[in-house]
Scaffold this active site. Sequence first.
Site, PDB file in Angstrom:
ATOM      1  N   ASP A   1      15.419  99.912  63.868  1.00 26.77           N
ATOM      2  CA  ASP A   1      16.549  99.074  63.470  1.00 26.77           C
ATOM      3  C   ASP A   1      17.743  99.918  63.025  1.00 26.77           C
ATOM      4  OD1 ASP A   1      17.861  96.695  63.010  1.00 26.77           O
ATOM      5  OD2 ASP A   1      17.036  96.425  61.000  1.00 26.77           O
TER       6      ASP A   1
ATOM      7  N   ASN B   1      20.769 100.292  65.035  1.00 22.90           N
ATOM      8  CA  ASN B   1      21.626 100.804  66.119  1.00 22.90           C
ATOM      9  C   ASN B   1      23.050 100.237  66.017  1.00 22.90           C
ATOM     10  OD1 ASN B   1      19.290 101.938  67.033  1.00 22.90           O
ATOM     11  ND2 ASN B   1      19.102 100.700  68.873  1.00 22.90           N
TER      12      ASN B   1
ATOM     13  N   THR C   1      11.697  88.542  71.221  1.00 25.04           N
ATOM     14  CA  THR C   1      11.960  87.226  71.820  1.00 25.04           C
ATOM     15  C   THR C   1      13.324  86.714  71.341  1.00 25.04           C
ATOM     16  OG1 THR C   1       9.588  86.799  71.696  1.00 25.04           O
ATOM     17  CG2 THR C   1      10.994  84.886  72.004  1.00 25.04           C
TER      18      THR C   1
ATOM     19  N   ASN D   1      15.872  88.472  70.458  1.00 27.95           N
ATOM     20  CA  ASN D   1      17.013  89.268  70.938  1.00 27.95           C
ATOM     21  C   ASN D   1      17.692  88.669  72.175  1.00 27.95           C
ATOM     22  OD1 ASN D   1      15.629  92.540  70.040  1.00 27.95           O
ATOM     23  ND2 ASN D   1      16.964  91.177  68.886  1.00 27.95           N
TER      24      ASN D   1
ATOM     25  N   ARG E   1      21.218  87.370  71.701  1.00 29.98           N
ATOM     26  CA  ARG E   1      22.373  88.259  71.465  1.00 29.98           C
ATOM     27  C   ARG E   1      23.424  88.072  72.558  1.00 29.98           C
ATOM     28  NH1 ARG E   1      20.752  93.810  68.405  1.00 29.98           N
ATOM     29  NH2 ARG E   1      19.625  92.750  66.764  1.00 29.98           N
TER      30      ARG E   1
ATOM     31  N   LEU F   1       9.193  92.239  58.491  1.00 27.41           N
ATOM     32  CA  LEU F   1       8.458  92.549  59.724  1.00 27.41           C
ATOM     33  C   LEU F   1       9.066  91.897  60.960  1.00 27.41           C
ATOM     34  CD1 LEU F   1       4.730  92.514  58.542  1.00 27.41           C
ATOM     35  CD2 LEU F   1       6.201  94.477  58.982  1.00 27.41           C
TER      36      LEU F   1
HETATM   37  C1  FPP Z   1      17.717  97.084  66.565  1.00 34.00           C
HETATM   38  O1  FPP Z   1      18.967  97.511  66.106  1.00 34.00           O
HETATM   39  C2  FPP Z   1      17.443  97.667  67.864  1.00 34.00           C
HETATM   40  C3  FPP Z   1      17.286  96.959  69.003  1.00 34.00           C
HETATM   41  C4  FPP Z   1      17.338  95.488  69.064  1.00 34.00           C
HETATM   42  C5  FPP Z   1      17.042  97.647  70.290  1.00 34.00           C
HETATM   43  C6  FPP Z   1      16.222  98.893  70.206  1.00 34.00           C
HETATM   44  C7  FPP Z   1      16.375  99.602  71.474  1.00 34.00           C
HETATM   45  C8  FPP Z   1      16.538 100.923  71.607  1.00 34.00           C
HETATM   46  C9  FPP Z   1      16.408 101.910  70.531  1.00 34.00           C
HETATM   47  C10 FPP Z   1      16.758 101.426  72.969  1.00 34.00           C
HETATM   48  C11 FPP Z   1      15.409 101.574  73.594  1.00 34.00           C
HETATM   49  C12 FPP Z   1      15.533 101.837  74.976  1.00 34.00           C
HETATM   50  C13 FPP Z   1      14.510 102.193  75.754  1.00 34.00           C
HETATM   51  C14 FPP Z   1      14.857 102.730  77.040  1.00 34.00           C
HETATM   52  C15 FPP Z   1      13.084 102.101  75.373  1.00 34.00           C
HETATM   53  P1  FPP Z   1      20.096  96.414  65.871  1.00 34.00           P
HETATM   54  O2  FPP Z   1      20.861  96.296  67.123  1.00 34.00           O
HETATM   55  O3  FPP Z   1      19.486  95.141  65.378  1.00 34.00           O
HETATM   56  O4  FPP Z   1      20.932  97.110  64.741  1.00 34.00           O
HETATM   57  P2  FPP Z   1      21.708  96.399  63.540  1.00 34.00           P
HETATM   58  O5  FPP Z   1      20.663  95.721  62.678  1.00 34.00           O
HETATM   59  O6  FPP Z   1      22.352  97.543  62.836  1.00 34.00           O
HETATM   60  O7  FPP Z   1      22.690  95.441  64.140  1.00 34.00           O
END
Ligand code: FPP
Length: 245
Positions: free
Chosen positions: A21, A23, A67, A69, A72, A194
Amino acid sequence: MPHTDLSVSKHIPAHVAIIMDGNGRWAKEHGKPRTEGHKEGVEALRVIVEEAARMGVKYLTLYTFSTENWKRPHEEVSALMELLLNSIEEDLLQKNNLKLQIIGEKAKLPTAVQQALQHLMDTTNANTGMCIVLALSYSSRWELTEAVRQIAQQVQEGILSVDDISSATVAAHLSTNFMPDPDLLIRTGAEKRLSNYLLWQCAYTELYFCDTYWPDFRKDEFHRAIEDYQRRERRFGKTSEQVND
Ligand code: FPP
Protein backbone atom coordinates in the site's frame (compact mmCIF):
# COMPACT_ATOMS: atom_id res chain seq x y z
CA MET A 1 24.38 -1.18 11.52
CA PRO A 2 26.46 -4.20 10.41
CA HIS A 3 24.74 -6.40 7.86
CA THR A 4 23.48 -9.62 9.39
CA ASP A 5 22.48 -12.50 7.20
CA LEU A 6 19.00 -13.17 8.52
CA SER A 7 18.63 -16.28 6.42
CA VAL A 8 21.30 -18.09 8.39
CA SER A 9 20.77 -16.49 11.79
CA LYS A 10 17.18 -17.58 12.59
CA HIS A 11 14.07 -19.17 11.20
CA ILE A 12 12.64 -17.58 8.09
CA PRO A 13 8.85 -17.41 7.63
CA ALA A 14 7.85 -19.97 5.01
CA HIS A 15 4.99 -17.82 3.76
CA VAL A 16 5.06 -14.01 3.68
CA ALA A 17 1.99 -12.10 2.51
CA ILE A 18 2.26 -8.42 1.60
CA ILE A 19 -0.27 -5.62 1.21
CA MET A 20 1.70 -3.24 -1.01
CA ASP A 21 0.00 0.00 0.00
CA GLY A 22 0.96 3.64 -0.52
CA ASN A 23 1.72 3.85 -4.24
CA GLY A 24 -0.79 6.68 -4.76
CA ARG A 25 0.43 8.73 -1.80
CA TRP A 26 4.05 8.20 -2.85
CA ALA A 27 3.20 9.59 -6.29
CA LYS A 28 1.32 12.56 -4.82
CA GLU A 29 4.25 13.45 -2.58
CA HIS A 30 6.54 13.35 -5.61
CA GLY A 31 4.15 15.52 -7.69
CA LYS A 32 3.48 12.65 -10.10
CA PRO A 33 0.32 10.91 -11.35
CA ARG A 34 -0.80 7.88 -9.31
CA THR A 35 0.23 5.50 -12.08
CA GLU A 36 3.88 6.53 -11.56
CA GLY A 37 3.53 5.26 -7.99
CA HIS A 38 2.48 1.85 -9.30
CA LYS A 39 5.44 1.82 -11.72
CA GLU A 40 7.82 2.58 -8.90
CA GLY A 41 6.02 -0.12 -6.91
CA VAL A 42 7.12 -2.66 -9.50
CA GLU A 43 10.75 -1.68 -8.83
CA ALA A 44 10.27 -2.30 -5.10
CA LEU A 45 8.65 -5.63 -5.95
CA ARG A 46 11.68 -6.79 -7.97
CA VAL A 47 13.99 -6.10 -5.05
CA ILE A 48 11.76 -7.81 -2.46
CA VAL A 49 11.09 -10.85 -4.66
CA GLU A 50 14.81 -11.50 -5.15
CA GLU A 51 15.62 -10.89 -1.49
CA ALA A 52 12.78 -13.08 -0.19
CA ALA A 53 13.88 -15.91 -2.50
CA ARG A 54 17.51 -15.52 -1.43
CA MET A 55 16.51 -15.70 2.23
CA GLY A 56 14.55 -18.93 1.77
CA VAL A 57 10.93 -17.74 1.85
CA LYS A 58 8.84 -20.42 0.12
CA TYR A 59 5.68 -18.45 -0.73
CA LEU A 60 5.32 -14.71 -1.30
CA THR A 61 1.68 -13.69 -1.69
CA LEU A 62 1.16 -10.18 -3.03
CA TYR A 63 -2.09 -8.21 -2.88
CA THR A 64 -1.79 -6.79 -6.37
CA PHE A 65 -5.37 -5.94 -7.33
CA SER A 66 -8.41 -6.38 -5.12
CA THR A 67 -12.02 -7.01 -6.13
CA GLU A 68 -12.73 -3.47 -4.91
CA ASN A 69 -9.92 -1.98 -7.05
CA TRP A 70 -12.14 -2.40 -10.15
CA LYS A 71 -13.99 0.69 -8.85
CA ARG A 72 -10.90 2.89 -9.36
CA PRO A 73 -10.77 5.38 -12.27
CA HIS A 74 -10.58 3.66 -15.64
CA GLU A 75 -7.09 5.07 -16.44
CA GLU A 76 -5.66 3.68 -13.21
CA VAL A 77 -7.17 0.22 -13.76
CA SER A 78 -5.80 0.22 -17.33
CA ALA A 79 -2.35 1.28 -16.15
CA LEU A 80 -2.30 -1.54 -13.60
CA MET A 81 -3.39 -4.09 -16.24
CA GLU A 82 -0.65 -2.73 -18.52
CA LEU A 83 1.92 -3.28 -15.77
CA LEU A 84 0.72 -6.84 -15.30
CA LEU A 85 1.06 -7.41 -19.01
CA ASN A 86 4.51 -5.88 -19.44
CA SER A 87 6.48 -5.82 -16.26
CA ILE A 88 6.65 -9.41 -15.03
CA GLU A 89 9.94 -10.60 -16.49
CA GLU A 90 10.18 -14.24 -17.45
CA ASP A 91 13.98 -13.94 -17.19
CA LEU A 92 13.80 -12.82 -13.57
CA LEU A 93 11.53 -15.74 -12.71
CA GLN A 94 13.71 -18.31 -14.49
CA LYS A 95 17.01 -16.89 -13.23
CA ASN A 96 15.77 -17.23 -9.64
CA ASN A 97 14.00 -20.61 -10.19
CA LEU A 98 10.69 -18.94 -9.21
CA LYS A 99 7.21 -20.24 -9.77
CA LEU A 100 4.19 -18.00 -10.48
CA GLN A 101 0.65 -18.63 -9.26
CA ILE A 102 -2.51 -16.51 -9.33
CA ILE A 103 -5.37 -16.38 -6.83
CA GLY A 104 -8.56 -14.45 -7.48
CA GLU A 105 -11.29 -14.13 -10.08
CA LYS A 106 -9.01 -14.59 -13.10
CA ALA A 107 -11.87 -14.56 -15.62
CA LYS A 108 -12.48 -10.88 -14.86
CA LEU A 109 -8.99 -9.89 -16.09
CA PRO A 110 -8.54 -8.74 -19.71
CA THR A 111 -7.92 -11.71 -22.01
CA ALA A 112 -4.40 -10.54 -22.92
CA VAL A 113 -3.46 -10.36 -19.22
CA GLN A 114 -4.94 -13.82 -18.58
CA GLN A 115 -2.95 -15.26 -21.49
CA ALA A 116 0.33 -13.60 -20.49
CA LEU A 117 -0.01 -14.78 -16.89
CA GLN A 118 -1.02 -18.29 -17.99
CA HIS A 119 2.13 -18.43 -20.14
CA LEU A 120 4.27 -17.46 -17.14
CA MET A 121 2.52 -19.99 -14.89
CA ASP A 122 3.07 -22.75 -17.46
CA THR A 123 6.72 -21.95 -18.11
CA THR A 124 7.58 -21.69 -14.40
CA ASN A 125 5.47 -24.63 -13.26
CA ALA A 126 8.41 -27.01 -12.86
CA ASN A 127 10.57 -24.50 -10.97
CA THR A 128 11.38 -25.54 -7.43
CA GLY A 129 12.24 -22.21 -5.80
CA MET A 130 9.98 -19.63 -4.17
CA CYS A 131 6.39 -19.39 -5.37
CA ILE A 132 5.15 -15.86 -6.11
CA VAL A 133 1.40 -15.72 -5.68
CA LEU A 134 -0.33 -12.70 -7.19
CA ALA A 135 -3.73 -11.95 -5.68
CA LEU A 136 -5.61 -10.48 -8.63
CA SER A 137 -9.25 -9.47 -8.61
CA TYR A 138 -9.10 -11.11 -5.20
CA SER A 139 -10.98 -10.55 -1.98
CA SER A 140 -11.51 -12.88 0.97
CA ARG A 141 -15.27 -12.43 0.94
CA TRP A 142 -15.40 -13.41 -2.74
CA GLU A 143 -13.19 -16.43 -2.03
CA LEU A 144 -15.19 -17.56 1.02
CA THR A 145 -18.49 -17.11 -0.81
CA GLU A 146 -17.17 -19.29 -3.66
CA ALA A 147 -16.07 -21.95 -1.16
CA VAL A 148 -19.50 -21.96 0.52
CA ARG A 149 -21.16 -22.34 -2.90
CA GLN A 150 -18.95 -25.30 -3.84
CA ILE A 151 -19.47 -27.04 -0.50
CA ALA A 152 -23.25 -26.48 -0.64
CA GLN A 153 -23.27 -27.92 -4.16
CA GLN A 154 -21.47 -31.05 -2.95
CA VAL A 155 -23.96 -31.47 -0.10
CA GLN A 156 -26.85 -31.02 -2.53
CA GLU A 157 -25.39 -33.67 -4.85
CA GLY A 158 -24.93 -36.07 -1.92
CA ILE A 159 -21.13 -36.16 -2.33
CA LEU A 160 -20.59 -34.61 1.10
CA SER A 161 -22.54 -34.87 4.33
CA VAL A 162 -23.05 -31.82 6.54
CA ASP A 163 -21.48 -33.64 9.51
CA ASP A 164 -18.27 -34.12 7.55
CA ILE A 165 -17.72 -30.39 6.96
CA SER A 166 -14.69 -29.30 8.96
CA SER A 167 -12.32 -26.34 8.82
CA ALA A 168 -10.13 -28.51 6.59
CA THR A 169 -13.07 -28.79 4.15
CA VAL A 170 -13.34 -25.01 3.97
CA ALA A 171 -9.58 -24.56 3.56
CA ALA A 172 -9.56 -27.13 0.75
CA HIS A 173 -12.09 -25.05 -1.19
CA LEU A 174 -10.14 -21.79 -0.95
CA SER A 175 -7.94 -20.58 -3.80
CA THR A 176 -4.96 -20.81 -1.44
CA ASN A 177 -5.37 -24.58 -0.91
CA PHE A 178 -1.94 -25.33 -2.42
CA MET A 179 0.07 -23.48 0.23
CA PRO A 180 0.35 -23.12 4.01
CA ASP A 181 -1.21 -20.13 5.82
CA PRO A 182 0.95 -16.99 5.94
CA ASP A 183 3.41 -16.83 8.83
CA LEU A 184 3.92 -13.11 8.43
CA LEU A 185 1.76 -10.42 6.84
CA ILE A 186 3.38 -7.07 6.05
CA ARG A 187 1.31 -3.99 5.25
CA THR A 188 3.16 -0.89 4.10
CA GLY A 189 1.71 2.62 3.82
CA ALA A 190 0.66 3.30 7.43
CA GLU A 191 -2.89 1.89 7.39
CA LYS A 192 -3.64 -0.81 9.94
CA ARG A 193 -6.26 -3.06 8.42
CA LEU A 194 -6.52 -6.25 6.36
CA SER A 195 -8.74 -4.83 3.59
CA ASN A 196 -10.45 -8.11 2.68
CA TYR A 197 -7.13 -9.97 2.26
CA LEU A 198 -6.61 -13.60 3.34
CA LEU A 199 -9.01 -13.23 6.28
CA TRP A 200 -9.43 -16.98 6.85
CA GLN A 201 -5.75 -17.73 6.24
CA CYS A 202 -4.46 -15.03 8.62
CA ALA A 203 -6.13 -16.48 11.74
CA TYR A 204 -2.72 -16.99 13.38
CA THR A 205 -0.50 -14.90 11.13
CA GLU A 206 1.89 -12.40 12.69
CA LEU A 207 1.00 -8.89 11.49
CA TYR A 208 3.59 -6.20 10.73
CA PHE A 209 2.60 -2.66 9.82
CA CYS A 210 4.98 0.08 8.73
CA ASP A 211 4.59 3.68 7.59
CA THR A 212 6.87 3.41 4.54
CA TYR A 213 5.03 3.69 1.22
CA TRP A 214 5.43 0.57 -0.91
CA PRO A 215 7.65 2.22 -3.61
CA ASP A 216 10.18 3.06 -0.86
CA PHE A 217 10.03 -0.39 0.75
CA ARG A 218 13.43 -1.94 0.11
CA LYS A 219 15.72 -4.61 1.58
CA ASP A 220 16.43 -2.87 4.90
CA GLU A 221 12.71 -2.47 5.63
CA PHE A 222 12.08 -6.09 4.67
CA HIS A 223 14.86 -7.22 7.01
CA ARG A 224 13.28 -5.16 9.82
CA ALA A 225 9.97 -6.95 9.28
CA ILE A 226 11.64 -10.38 9.34
CA GLU A 227 13.64 -9.51 12.47
CA ASP A 228 10.45 -8.34 14.17
CA TYR A 229 8.79 -11.63 13.22
CA GLN A 230 11.73 -13.60 14.60
CA ARG A 231 11.30 -11.95 18.00
CA ARG A 232 7.63 -13.00 18.27
CA GLU A 233 6.42 -15.98 20.24
CA ARG A 234 3.77 -17.84 18.23
CA ARG A 235 1.45 -19.60 20.62
CA PHE A 236 -1.49 -20.61 18.40
CA GLY A 237 -3.83 -20.36 21.40
CA LYS A 238 -1.54 -22.35 23.73
CA THR A 239 0.41 -21.06 26.75
CA SER A 240 3.99 -19.88 26.58
CA GLU A 241 5.06 -22.90 28.70
CA GLN A 242 3.37 -25.32 26.33
CA VAL A 243 5.03 -23.95 23.20
CA ASN A 244 8.45 -23.82 24.86
CA ASP A 245 8.35 -27.35 26.25
C1 FPP B 1 -2.03 0.07 -3.28
O1 FPP B 1 -1.59 1.39 -3.28
C2 FPP B 1 -1.47 -0.64 -4.42
C3 FPP B 1 -2.20 -1.17 -5.43
C4 FPP B 1 -3.67 -1.12 -5.48
C5 FPP B 1 -1.53 -1.84 -6.56
C6 FPP B 1 -0.29 -2.60 -6.22
C7 FPP B 1 0.40 -2.90 -7.47
C8 FPP B 1 1.72 -2.81 -7.67
C9 FPP B 1 2.72 -2.57 -6.63
C10 FPP B 1 2.20 -3.07 -9.03
C11 FPP B 1 2.33 -4.55 -9.16
C12 FPP B 1 2.57 -4.91 -10.51
C13 FPP B 1 2.90 -6.14 -10.89
C14 FPP B 1 3.42 -6.26 -12.23
C15 FPP B 1 2.81 -7.35 -10.05
P1 FPP B 1 -2.67 2.55 -3.43
O2 FPP B 1 -2.80 2.84 -4.87
O3 FPP B 1 -3.94 2.16 -2.74
O4 FPP B 1 -1.95 3.71 -2.66
P2 FPP B 1 -2.64 4.86 -1.79
O5 FPP B 1 -3.31 4.18 -0.61
O6 FPP B 1 -1.48 5.69 -1.36
O7 FPP B 1 -3.60 5.59 -2.68
